[in-house]
Design a protein around this motif. Structure first.
Motif, mmCIF file in Angstrom:
data_model
loop_
_atom_site.group_PDB
_atom_site.id
_atom_site.type_symbol
_atom_site.label_atom_id
_atom_site.label_comp_id
_atom_site.label_asym_id
_atom_site.label_seq_id
_atom_site.Cartn_x
_atom_site.Cartn_y
_atom_site.Cartn_z
ATOM 1 N N ALA A 195 8.700 1.714 -2.475
ATOM 2 C CA ALA A 195 9.437 2.669 -1.638
ATOM 3 C C ALA A 195 10.398 3.505 -2.484
ATOM 4 N N SER A 196 11.128 2.867 -3.367
ATOM 5 C CA SER A 196 12.074 3.599 -4.214
ATOM 6 C C SER A 196 11.346 4.488 -5.210
ATOM 7 N N GLY A 197 10.173 4.023 -5.678
ATOM 8 C CA GLY A 197 9.388 4.845 -6.594
ATOM 9 C C GLY A 197 8.892 6.122 -5.942
ATOM 10 N N ALA A 206 7.169 -1.038 7.040
ATOM 11 C CA ALA A 206 6.554 0.230 6.637
ATOM 12 C C ALA A 206 7.608 1.316 6.622
ATOM 13 N N ALA A 207 7.405 2.287 5.749
ATOM 14 C CA ALA A 207 8.316 3.420 5.641
ATOM 15 C C ALA A 207 7.505 4.690 5.454
ATOM 16 N N ILE A 208 7.986 5.766 6.065
ATOM 17 C CA ILE A 208 7.355 7.079 5.927
ATOM 18 C C ILE A 208 8.236 7.921 5.022
ATOM 19 N N ASN A 209 7.666 8.450 3.959
ATOM 20 C CA ASN A 209 8.442 9.255 3.024
ATOM 21 C C ASN A 209 8.444 10.727 3.448
ATOM 22 N N THR A 210 9.612 11.362 3.335
ATOM 23 C CA THR A 210 9.725 12.748 3.801
ATOM 24 C C THR A 210 10.339 13.687 2.770
ATOM 25 N N ILE A 247 0.842 -1.189 0.000
ATOM 26 C CA ILE A 247 0.000 0.000 0.000
ATOM 27 C C ILE A 247 0.880 1.241 0.000
ATOM 28 N N VAL A 248 0.665 2.108 -0.972
ATOM 29 C CA VAL A 248 1.299 3.422 -1.004
ATOM 30 C C VAL A 248 0.207 4.425 -0.646
ATOM 31 N N TYR A 249 0.144 4.764 0.628
ATOM 32 C CA TYR A 249 -0.923 5.612 1.165
ATOM 33 C C TYR A 249 -0.452 7.054 0.996
ATOM 34 N N LYS A 250 -0.929 7.679 -0.067
ATOM 35 C CA LYS A 250 -0.348 8.935 -0.528
ATOM 36 C C LYS A 250 -0.724 10.130 0.345
ATOM 37 N N GLY A 251 0.081 11.172 0.225
ATOM 38 C CA GLY A 251 -0.120 12.425 0.942
ATOM 39 C C GLY A 251 1.213 13.101 1.151
ATOM 40 N N ALA A 252 1.203 14.199 1.889
ATOM 41 C CA ALA A 252 2.458 14.881 2.204
ATOM 42 C C ALA A 252 3.379 13.989 3.019
ATOM 43 N N ASP A 253 2.809 13.004 3.704
ATOM 44 C CA ASP A 253 3.574 12.032 4.494
ATOM 45 C C ASP A 253 3.262 10.625 4.001
ATOM 46 N N THR A 254 3.467 10.381 2.711
ATOM 47 C CA THR A 254 3.163 9.084 2.120
ATOM 48 C C THR A 254 3.774 7.949 2.945
ATOM 49 N N VAL A 255 2.944 6.935 3.219
ATOM 50 C CA VAL A 255 3.392 5.747 3.939
ATOM 51 C C VAL A 255 3.356 4.563 2.983
ATOM 52 N N ILE A 256 4.453 3.821 2.929
ATOM 53 C CA ILE A 256 4.535 2.614 2.118
ATOM 54 C C ILE A 256 4.536 1.432 3.069
ATOM 55 N N ALA A 257 3.607 0.484 2.885
ATOM 56 C CA ALA A 257 3.481 -0.634 3.814
ATOM 57 C C ALA A 257 3.394 -1.944 3.054
ATOM 58 N N SER A 258 3.996 -2.973 3.634
ATOM 59 C CA SER A 258 4.044 -4.307 3.035
ATOM 60 C C SER A 258 3.188 -5.271 3.846
ATOM 61 N N PRO A 259 2.670 -6.336 3.215
ATOM 62 C CA PRO A 259 1.904 -7.330 3.979
ATOM 63 C C PRO A 259 2.694 -7.987 5.093
#
Length: 491
Positions: free
Chosen positions: A457-459, A419-423, A403-415
C-alpha cells in the motif's frame, strides 16, 4: 475517518441502525439536503436557476430538502421528478411536502443557459441500467455543458463498482455523506464525480465503524506505526538487502529501473542478479547497485543461503518463464515481489505458486495489470458481477498473497480481507517501466521489515507521489529520482 469507504449495502445497514438507535431519520435527510444546498450556493452563486432533478427514493428526498433551502435563500428553483411525487413514502414524502410547490415531470426538463443541475435521482444505490427517458435527460444536460452537483453519487453510476449503468451524469461536484463509496474511487466512477465533498450528517462513528468492512482509500494512515525509522548509523544490512533478477542482455533495463527505485526507496543494499551474458551490459550502467552473477538454480541456491538477502523482485524483463517458475519456488521462504514474467510463468498452474506460499505469514506480493491478473485468476476476472475490489480480495485469499491490481484505480488487497483503493496516481504514470519502478519500491519496503500489505500500500502511494512530482511527460527513468521520503502518519 475520511479514509473509510462504505459500500451501498453497508450504508443501508448504517442508516437502519442509526434509526433503530433513536436518531430521527428525517433529521439525517434534512442535514443531507441542507449540505447539498450549501454546496450549491457556495460553488455557484452566479447560477440563474437551480434545476433539481428528484428520484423516487431517499436520494430524491435529499433533493426536495435542497430545493426548499435554495428557494428560501432567494434563488430561482425548478424541480423535476421521476415518477409521481404523490406516491413517495416515508422520509421522501415528508421532504416532498416540505418543498410544497409544483413539480414537473423529469422528461419535461429542458436545459438552458445559466442552469445548475442538482442530480438527486438515484445516488449510490442504483444496480441496473437507467431507463431510456432518464438517459436522454442525462445526455441533454451533458450536451448543454451545464454544471451538475451530484447528491451522494452521479446517477447512473454503480456505487459498488464505479461502472456506468447505461448512462450517467458527469458531475462537476459530488456531495456524499459520512464516507466515500467504492464508486467514488473506482474508475470510471472517479472521473465522473468531479470534486468530492464528504459531509457528516450526524451518524455516530461507532455505527459507521461497526459496519465498515476493511475497505478504505489508500493513504499514510494504513502504514503509520509500521514504517522502519532509518537510523543513519545503522549497518546497511539493518535496512535490508533487496535482490532483483535481471533479464537477458537485451532486456536488462526493467530490472535496473526496479533496482534503482529500491535503492532510492530505502533498501540498505540492492543487488542485481544477472546471467553471465548480461553482466557486461548491466555493469556498464551500475554504480551504487551491486551485481551478482546468477547463472542457474544451483548458483542461486548457494547465494540465498545468506539469510541477510531477505527480499527479492522477480519478473521485470526476465524473459525465461521456466527459470522464473523455478526461482520463485526456491524463494518461497523469503519475501518476494512477483511481476510481469514472474506472474506469467505460472499461468498454466497457478496453484503451484499459491501452495508454495500458503504457510506462515504473507510473504508474496504480486503486481498484475489486467491481462496478467486474468492469466492467474481467469474465473475471477471473467465474472462481470464482481467489482475490482471484489476481484482483488478474492485473488488475494486464493493466492495467499497481497495483490496489487494495477490501473488508474490500483487496488491493494490482503489475504485477510483488507483492501485499499489508490487515488493519487496521475494518468502519465501509464508509461513503460512504471510498473518496474513500483516493484522496486515495494521490494525496498519489504526489505526494511514492513508487513506485506503495508509495504504494498505504501509502495503504491509513494509511486503515485513520485509520478506527481516528476510531472507530465515523465519517463520511468525520472521516477526513482522523484521518490520522496515516506510519511509515517496521515495529515
Amino acid at each position: 475517518m475520511h479514509q473509510i469507504t462504505i459500500t451501498p449495502v453497508e450504508m443501508s445497514a448504517i442508516d437502519r441502525e442509526a434509526a433503530q438507535s433513536g436518531i430521527d431519520s428525517f433529521s439525517l435527510m434534512t442535514s443531507a439536503g441542507m449540505a447539498v444546498s450549501a454546496a450549491a450556493l457556495r460553488l455557484y452563486p452566479q447560477a440563474l436557476r437551480f434545476a433539481v432533478l428528484c428520484g423516487p427514493g431517499n436520494n430524491g428526498g435529499d433533493g426536495y430538502i435542497a430545493a426548499a433551502a435554495l428557494l428560501g435563500s432567494g434563488a430561482e428553483v425548478v424541480v423535476h421528478a421521476l415518477g409521481d411525487s404523490a406516491h413517495l413514502k416515508g422520509d421522501a414524502a415528508l421532504a416532498y411536502a416540505q418543498w410544497g410547490r409544483s413539480v414537473e415531470p423529469l422528461q419535461a426538463y429542458l436545459p438552458k443557459a445559466g442552469d445548475v443541475v442538482i442530480d438527486a435521482l438515484f445516488g449510490a444505490g442504483l444496480s441496473r441500467a437507467v431507463p431510456g427517458d432518464v438517459a436522454l435527460v442525462m445526455q441533454a444536460v451533458t450536451q448543454a455543458l451545464l454544471p451538475v452537483i451530484a447528491v451522494d453519487l452521479p446517477s447512473g453510476l454503480d456505487g459498488r463498482t464505479g461502472q456506468v449503468l447505461g448512462e450517467s451524469f458527469r458531475a462537476s461536484h459530488t456531495v456524499t455523506f459520512m464516507a466515500r463509496k467504492p464508486g467514488h474511487l473506482l474508475m470510471p466512477g472517479r472521473s465522473l464525480c468531479g470534486r468530492m465533498e464528504v459531509c457528516d450528517i450526524g451518524i455516530p462513528q461507532r455505527i459507521l465503524l461497526s459496519h465498515a468492512s476493511g475497505l478504505c482509500e489508500n493513504g499514510p494512515h494504513l502504514w503509520a506505526g509500521v514504517t522502519q525509522t532509518l537510523d543513519p548509523s545503522a549497518h546497511k544490512y539493518k535496512r535490508g538487502h533487496l535482490a532483483i533478477f535481471s533479464g537477458g542482455p537485451l532486456s536488462t533495463g526493467a530490472a535496473r529501473l526496479s533496482a534503482m527505485a529500491g535503492l532510492k526507496a530505502g533498501a540498505g543494499l540492492v543487488t542485481l542478479a544477472s546471467t553471465s551474458a548480461a553482466l557486461d551490459t548491466n555493469a556498464a550502467h551500475l554504480t551504487a547497485i551491486m551485481l551478482k552473477e546468477i547463472e542457474d538454480a544451483a548458483v542461486l541456491s548457494h547465494w540465498i543461503a545468506d539469510k541477510r538477502i531477505n527480499t527479492f523482485v522477480l519478473g521485470p524483463g526476465f524473459g525465461d518463464l521456466e527459470k522464473a517458475r523455478r526461482y520463485a519456488l526456491m524463494l518461497c521462504e523469503r519475501s518476494l515481489v512477483l511481476d510481469a514474467d514472474g506472474i506469467t510463468a505460472f499461468k498454466d498452474d497457478p496453484a503451484l505458486l499459491f501452495n508454495a506460499f500458503a504457510g506462515g505469514g504473507t510473504r508474496l506480493v504480486m503486481t498484475p495489470h489486467e491481462g496478467e491478473f486474468a492469466r492467474l485468476f481467469a474465473d475471477i476476472a471473467a465474472d462481470p458481477a464482481l467489482s475490482k475490489v471484489d476481484r482483488a480480495v478474492m485473488a488475494a485469499k486464493r493466492s495467499h498473497a497481497v495483490i496489487v491490481y494495477k490501473g488508474a484505480d490500483t487496488v491493494i488487497a490482503s489475504p485477510d480481507g483488507r483492501a485499499a483503493i489508490n487515488t493519487n496516481a496521475p494518468p502519465w504514470l501509464a508509461t513503460a517501466g512504471s510498473g518496474d519502478t513500483l516493484s522496486g519500491i515495494i521490494g525496498a519496503h519489504l526489505a526494511q521489515g514492513m508487513p506485506a500489505f503495508e509495504a504494498a500500500a505504501s509502495g503504491v502511494w509513494r509511486h503515485g507521489r513520485a509520478g506527481m512530482k516528476a510531472g507530465e511527460g515523465l519517463t520511468a527513468d525520472d521516477l526513482a529520482a522523484a521518490i520522496e521520503p515516506l510519511p509515517t502518519a496521515s495529515g
